[in-house]
Motif scaffolding. Structure first.
Motif, PDB file in Angstrom:
ATOM      1  N   THR A  97      -6.325   3.692  -2.137  1.00 24.30           N
ATOM      2  CA  THR A  97      -5.500   4.375  -2.755  1.00 24.30           C
ATOM      3  C   THR A  97      -4.209   3.381  -2.606  1.00 24.30           C
ATOM      4  OG1 THR A  97      -4.647   6.176  -0.786  1.00 24.30           O
ATOM      5  CG2 THR A  97      -6.107   6.464  -2.819  1.00 24.30           C
ATOM      6  N   HIS A  98      -3.370   4.174  -3.058  1.00 23.95           N
ATOM      7  CA  HIS A  98      -1.926   3.416  -3.397  1.00 23.95           C
ATOM      8  C   HIS A  98      -0.734   4.687  -2.904  1.00 23.95           C
ATOM      9  CE1 HIS A  98       3.148   2.980  -4.154  1.00 23.95           C
ATOM     10  NE2 HIS A  98       2.413   1.771  -3.914  1.00 23.95           N
TER      11      HIS A  98
ATOM     12  N   ARG B  68       0.996  -1.700  -0.264  1.00 20.39           N
ATOM     13  CA  ARG B  68      -0.002   0.342   0.534  1.00 20.39           C
ATOM     14  C   ARG B  68       0.551   1.191   0.194  1.00 20.39           C
ATOM     15  NH1 ARG B  68      -5.145  -0.260   0.533  1.00 20.39           N
ATOM     16  NH2 ARG B  68      -6.128  -1.938   1.116  1.00 20.39           N
ATOM     17  N   VAL B  69       2.072   1.025   0.261  1.00 21.19           N
ATOM     18  CA  VAL B  69       3.084   2.484   0.479  1.00 21.19           C
ATOM     19  C   VAL B  69       4.227   2.325   0.078  1.00 21.19           C
ATOM     20  CG1 VAL B  69       4.206   4.047   2.195  1.00 21.19           C
ATOM     21  CG2 VAL B  69       1.574   2.810   2.537  1.00 21.19           C
ATOM     22  N   ALA B  70       4.537   3.338  -1.065  1.00 21.91           N
ATOM     23  CA  ALA B  70       5.704   3.406  -1.605  1.00 21.91           C
ATOM     24  C   ALA B  70       7.013   4.322  -0.659  1.00 21.91           C
ATOM     25  CB  ALA B  70       6.319   2.475  -2.755  1.00 21.91           C
ATOM     26  N   VAL B  71       8.055   4.214  -1.391  1.00 19.82           N
ATOM     27  CA  VAL B  71       8.927   5.874  -1.155  1.00 19.82           C
ATOM     28  C   VAL B  71       9.906   6.501  -2.158  1.00 19.82           C
ATOM     29  CG1 VAL B  71       9.223   5.456   1.603  1.00 19.82           C
ATOM     30  CG2 VAL B  71      10.408   4.548  -0.301  1.00 19.82           C
ATOM     31  N   THR B  72      10.353   7.253  -2.523  1.00 20.77           N
ATOM     32  CA  THR B  72      10.620   7.258  -3.501  1.00 20.77           C
ATOM     33  C   THR B  72      12.177   7.741  -3.045  1.00 20.77           C
ATOM     34  OG1 THR B  72      10.718   9.804  -2.919  1.00 20.77           O
ATOM     35  CG2 THR B  72       9.276   9.590  -4.266  1.00 20.77           C
ATOM     36  N   PRO B  73      13.139   7.307  -3.950  1.00 17.97           N
ATOM     37  CA  PRO B  73      14.593   7.793  -3.792  1.00 17.97           C
ATOM     38  C   PRO B  73      14.968   8.567  -3.219  1.00 17.97           C
ATOM     39  CG  PRO B  73      14.839   6.732  -6.025  1.00 17.97           C
ATOM     40  CD  PRO B  73      13.009   7.191  -5.611  1.00 17.97           C
ATOM     41  N   ALA B  74      14.655  10.042  -2.858  1.00 19.80           N
ATOM     42  CA  ALA B  74      14.627  11.035  -2.457  1.00 19.80           C
ATOM     43  C   ALA B  74      13.954  10.688  -0.610  1.00 19.80           C
ATOM     44  CB  ALA B  74      13.674  12.333  -3.515  1.00 19.80           C
TER      45      ALA B  74
END
Length: 123
Positions: free
Chosen positions: A83-84, A4-10
């Motif tokens: 939502t994702h 459900r949750v991801a993180v960007t490289p930044a």
């Protein structure tokens, strides 16, 4: 596996830096006051969660030994369950409650609707 949750490289880079300075981390997304729907980053366990919160993810971030938990208030989750979420970071000062505030940046959420297949996979 669908998350459900991801993180960007930044965001991952900032998480690694904050982890190195402060120790294990957690996020809580309340949808309430202050920065409204901005995710707040705390030391793990510093924000007390309970039956009114939902654990959405235990994020694995490269270079961080332990998972970074991501919580949301149950009432907010009922509105956002379709939502994702992607944790990102942008310039600008956010809430004074979140660990990144002194860094001159703030975490924010980017979202998209889950596909029917993703919703099924998440149950």
């Amino acid at each position: 596996m669908m998350e459900r949750v991801a993180v960007t490289p930044a965001a991952a880079e900032l998480i690694r830096s904050l982890r190195g300075t402060h120790g294990p981390l957690m996020f809580h997304q309340s949808g309430g006051c202050c920065d409204g729907s901005s995710p707040m980053c705390y030391l793990e366990g510093e924000f007390r969660t309970g039956s009114s919160d939902v654990l959405l993810a235990s994020l694995r971030v490269d270079g961080v030994d332990e998972p970074v938990t991501f919580w949301m208030s149950r009432s907010q989750f009922e509105l956002w369950r379709h939502t994702h979420l992607t944790v990102d970071v942008v310039p600008g000062r956010g809430s004074g409650f979140s660990l990144e505030a002194p860094e001159g940046v703030r975490f924010l959420i980017r979202s998209r609707l889950l596909t029917p297949e993703e919703l099924t996979a998440l149950g």
